[in-house]
Design a protein around this motif. Structure first.
Motif, PDB file in Angstrom:
ATOM      1  N   MET A  86       0.821  -1.212   0.000  1.00  0.00           N
ATOM      2  CA  MET A  86       0.000   0.000   0.000  1.00  0.00           C
ATOM      3  C   MET A  86       0.854   1.261   0.000  1.00  0.00           C
ATOM      4  O   MET A  86       0.522   2.243  -0.665  1.00  0.00           O
ATOM      5  N   VAL A  87       1.960   1.241   0.757  1.00  0.00           N
ATOM      6  CA  VAL A  87       2.828   2.423   0.795  1.00  0.00           C
ATOM      7  C   VAL A  87       3.612   2.578  -0.509  1.00  0.00           C
ATOM      8  O   VAL A  87       3.757   3.680  -1.037  1.00  0.00           O
ATOM      9  N   GLY A  88       4.127   1.466  -1.032  1.00  0.00           N
ATOM     10  CA  GLY A  88       4.985   1.554  -2.204  1.00  0.00           C
ATOM     11  C   GLY A  88       4.271   1.615  -3.528  1.00  0.00           C
ATOM     12  O   GLY A  88       4.865   2.018  -4.532  1.00  0.00           O
ATOM     13  N   ARG A  89       2.994   1.233  -3.572  1.00  0.00           N
ATOM     14  CA  ARG A  89       2.264   1.176  -4.838  1.00  0.00           C
ATOM     15  C   ARG A  89       2.263   2.498  -5.604  1.00  0.00           C
ATOM     16  O   ARG A  89       2.479   2.504  -6.824  1.00  0.00           O
ATOM     17  N   PRO A  90       2.033   3.655  -4.945  1.00  0.00           N
ATOM     18  CA  PRO A  90       2.057   4.906  -5.719  1.00  0.00           C
ATOM     19  C   PRO A  90       3.457   5.284  -6.218  1.00  0.00           C
ATOM     20  O   PRO A  90       3.571   6.146  -7.096  1.00  0.00           O
ATOM     21  N   LEU A  91       4.508   4.674  -5.671  1.00  0.00           N
ATOM     22  CA  LEU A  91       5.867   5.107  -5.960  1.00  0.00           C
ATOM     23  C   LEU A  91       6.617   4.178  -6.908  1.00  0.00           C
ATOM     24  O   LEU A  91       7.726   4.498  -7.317  1.00  0.00           O
ATOM     25  N   GLY A  92       6.046   3.013  -7.215  1.00  0.00           N
ATOM     26  CA  GLY A  92       6.694   2.123  -8.148  1.00  0.00           C
ATOM     27  C   GLY A  92       7.119   0.807  -7.520  1.00  0.00           C
ATOM     28  O   GLY A  92       7.030   0.602  -6.298  1.00  0.00           O
ATOM     29  N   LEU A  93       7.610  -0.092  -8.374  1.00  0.00           N
ATOM     30  CA  LEU A  93       7.964  -1.443  -7.937  1.00  0.00           C
ATOM     31  C   LEU A  93       9.111  -1.440  -6.931  1.00  0.00           C
ATOM     32  O   LEU A  93       9.109  -2.215  -5.970  1.00  0.00           O
ATOM     33  N   LEU A  94      10.114  -0.584  -7.157  1.00  0.00           N
ATOM     34  CA  LEU A  94      11.251  -0.539  -6.228  1.00  0.00           C
ATOM     35  C   LEU A  94      10.793  -0.164  -4.820  1.00  0.00           C
ATOM     36  O   LEU A  94      11.239  -0.755  -3.834  1.00  0.00           O
ATOM     37  N   ALA A  95       9.897   0.813  -4.721  1.00  0.00           N
ATOM     38  CA  ALA A  95       9.392   1.226  -3.413  1.00  0.00           C
ATOM     39  C   ALA A  95       8.554   0.117  -2.775  1.00  0.00           C
ATOM     40  O   ALA A  95       8.585  -0.064  -1.550  1.00  0.00           O
ATOM     41  N   ILE A  96       7.815  -0.643  -3.584  1.00  0.00           N
ATOM     42  CA  ILE A  96       7.043  -1.766  -3.043  1.00  0.00           C
ATOM     43  C   ILE A  96       7.971  -2.801  -2.421  1.00  0.00           C
ATOM     44  O   ILE A  96       7.739  -3.295  -1.307  1.00  0.00           O
ATOM     45  N   ILE A  97       9.049  -3.136  -3.149  1.00  0.00           N
ATOM     46  CA  ILE A  97      10.000  -4.122  -2.629  1.00  0.00           C
ATOM     47  C   ILE A  97      10.664  -3.606  -1.357  1.00  0.00           C
ATOM     48  O   ILE A  97      10.857  -4.351  -0.384  1.00  0.00           O
ATOM     49  N   GLU A  98      11.034  -2.320  -1.339  1.00  0.00           N
ATOM     50  CA  GLU A  98      11.646  -1.729  -0.142  1.00  0.00           C
ATOM     51  C   GLU A  98      10.680  -1.760   1.034  1.00  0.00           C
ATOM     52  O   GLU A  98      11.061  -2.085   2.164  1.00  0.00           O
ATOM     53  N   GLY A  99       9.414  -1.423   0.788  1.00  0.00           N
ATOM     54  CA  GLY A  99       8.424  -1.418   1.854  1.00  0.00           C
ATOM     55  C   GLY A  99       8.169  -2.797   2.415  1.00  0.00           C
ATOM     56  O   GLY A  99       8.087  -2.986   3.637  1.00  0.00           O
ATOM     57  N   ILE A 100       8.051  -3.796   1.524  1.00  0.00           N
ATOM     58  CA  ILE A 100       7.817  -5.165   1.984  1.00  0.00           C
ATOM     59  C   ILE A 100       9.048  -5.712   2.708  1.00  0.00           C
ATOM     60  O   ILE A 100       8.932  -6.349   3.763  1.00  0.00           O
ATOM     61  N   GLY A 101      10.237  -5.455   2.151  1.00  0.00           N
ATOM     62  CA  GLY A 101      11.461  -5.955   2.787  1.00  0.00           C
ATOM     63  C   GLY A 101      11.680  -5.356   4.164  1.00  0.00           C
ATOM     64  O   GLY A 101      11.960  -6.074   5.134  1.00  0.00           O
ATOM     65  N   GLY A 102      11.530  -4.031   4.273  1.00  0.00           N
ATOM     66  CA  GLY A 102      11.662  -3.398   5.585  1.00  0.00           C
ATOM     67  C   GLY A 102      10.574  -3.840   6.543  1.00  0.00           C
ATOM     68  O   GLY A 102      10.821  -4.021   7.736  1.00  0.00           O
ATOM     69  N   GLY A 103       9.357  -4.058   6.014  1.00  0.00           N
ATOM     70  CA  GLY A 103       8.256  -4.487   6.863  1.00  0.00           C
ATOM     71  C   GLY A 103       8.467  -5.883   7.420  1.00  0.00           C
ATOM     72  O   GLY A 103       8.167  -6.147   8.580  1.00  0.00           O
ATOM     73  N   ILE A 104       8.982  -6.800   6.591  1.00  0.00           N
ATOM     74  CA  ILE A 104       9.241  -8.158   7.065  1.00  0.00           C
ATOM     75  C   ILE A 104      10.288  -8.146   8.178  1.00  0.00           C
ATOM     76  O   ILE A 104      10.139  -8.822   9.198  1.00  0.00           O
ATOM     77  N   MET A 105      11.333  -7.363   7.979  1.00  0.00           N
ATOM     78  CA  MET A 105      12.368  -7.280   9.013  1.00  0.00           C
ATOM     79  C   MET A 105      11.793  -6.729  10.321  1.00  0.00           C
ATOM     80  O   MET A 105      12.035  -7.279  11.402  1.00  0.00           O
ATOM     81  N   GLY A 106      11.020  -5.658  10.224  1.00  0.00           N
ATOM     82  CA  GLY A 106      10.434  -5.083  11.428  1.00  0.00           C
ATOM     83  C   GLY A 106       9.391  -5.983  12.061  1.00  0.00           C
ATOM     84  O   GLY A 106       9.334  -6.120  13.285  1.00  0.00           O
ATOM     85  N   GLY A 107       8.554  -6.627  11.231  1.00  0.00           N
ATOM     86  CA  GLY A 107       7.494  -7.469  11.771  1.00  0.00           C
ATOM     87  C   GLY A 107       8.014  -8.684  12.504  1.00  0.00           C
ATOM     88  O   GLY A 107       7.536  -9.024  13.587  1.00  0.00           O
ATOM     89  N   VAL A 108       9.010  -9.356  11.929  1.00  0.00           N
ATOM     90  CA  VAL A 108       9.567 -10.548  12.565  1.00  0.00           C
ATOM     91  C   VAL A 108      10.268 -10.191  13.876  1.00  0.00           C
ATOM     92  O   VAL A 108      10.082 -10.846  14.907  1.00  0.00           O
ATOM     93  N   HIS A 109      11.078  -9.124  13.850  1.00  0.00           N
ATOM     94  CA  HIS A 109      11.761  -8.701  15.077  1.00  0.00           C
ATOM     95  C   HIS A 109      10.768  -8.210  16.129  1.00  0.00           C
ATOM     96  O   HIS A 109      10.954  -8.452  17.327  1.00  0.00           O
TER      97      HIS A 109
END
Length: 205
Positions: free
Chosen positions: A77-100
């Motif tokens: 949802m955060v990265g969708r307006p900004l492009g695929l790179l932002a989507i990957i960054e948002g999901i990657g950072g989110g997984i790291m934060g969510g698991v920790h």
């Protein structure tokens, strides 16, 4: 009560950040957009992970699994307006934060839940405030006239930072912190019809 308020604040502020990014997506190109997506995804899911770790205590698989689902949702949802790179960054950072976050919420003793929730909520509010200010600053710089841009480039200087509106930050930062303090206080204060338990039991001889 503080746990419920934490969930409400994280939900409201995450939605506000997503909407603000959507409204100003034309200003968030390249590195700025990826930083916004990664930071929002990381902090949102870190706080959500802590909350889920407390809700599903003794069940780390459940809290981690649900947290990862939120990671994909918020990152997209955060990265969708900004492009695929932002989507990957948002999901990657989110997984790291969510698991920790899920592991952290599982490890915190029940008696220290309120203190940890208050710390996480305050940190989440502060970081999202910085993200909002970053977008506001980019908007401020875009509104500068072209002549000023040329003059600044010639002088090898930079624009002054965007002005801070005290009324907005009072509502965005101070008000939720006050609400959290009240929720923590009400959660610990004894009810009017309930006597506080004594420190030790009295035994009859």
């Amino acid at each position: 009560m503080l746990l419920n308020m934490s969930m409400l604040i994280v939900f409201i502020y995450t939605v506000l950040c997503i909407m603000y990014v959507q409204a100003n997506r034309h200003l968030l190109a390249n590195m700025t957009g990826t930083v916004v997506a990664m930071t929002t995804g990381l902090m949102s899911n870190l706080t959500i992970g802590v909350i889920l770790g407390m809700l599903f205590a003794q069940n780390l698989v459940m809290s981690t699994g649900i947290s990862i689902l939120f990671c994909f949702l918020i990152g997209y949802m955060v990265g969708r307006p900004l492009g695929l790179l932002a989507i990957i960054e948002g999901i990657g950072g989110g997984i790291m934060g969510g698991v920790h976050g899920a592991m952290l919420g599982e490890m915190i003793p029940i008696k220290q839940w309120d203190a940890m929730l208050f710390i996480m909520d305050a940190m989440y509010i502060a970081v999202t405030a910085l993200v909002v200010y970053l977008i506001h600053d980019r908007k401020h710089r875009e509104e500068q006239p072209a002549a000023a841009v040329k003059a600044v480039k010639a002088a090898k200087d930079s624009f002054s930072a965007a002005p801070v509106r005290t009324s907005f930050w009072m509502i965005y930062i101070v008000l939720p912190v006050v609400v959290l303090c009240v929720a923590a206080w009400l959660g610990h204060s004894p009810s009017g019809w309930e006597r506080p338990s004594p420190g030790h039991d009295m035994h009859s001889m």
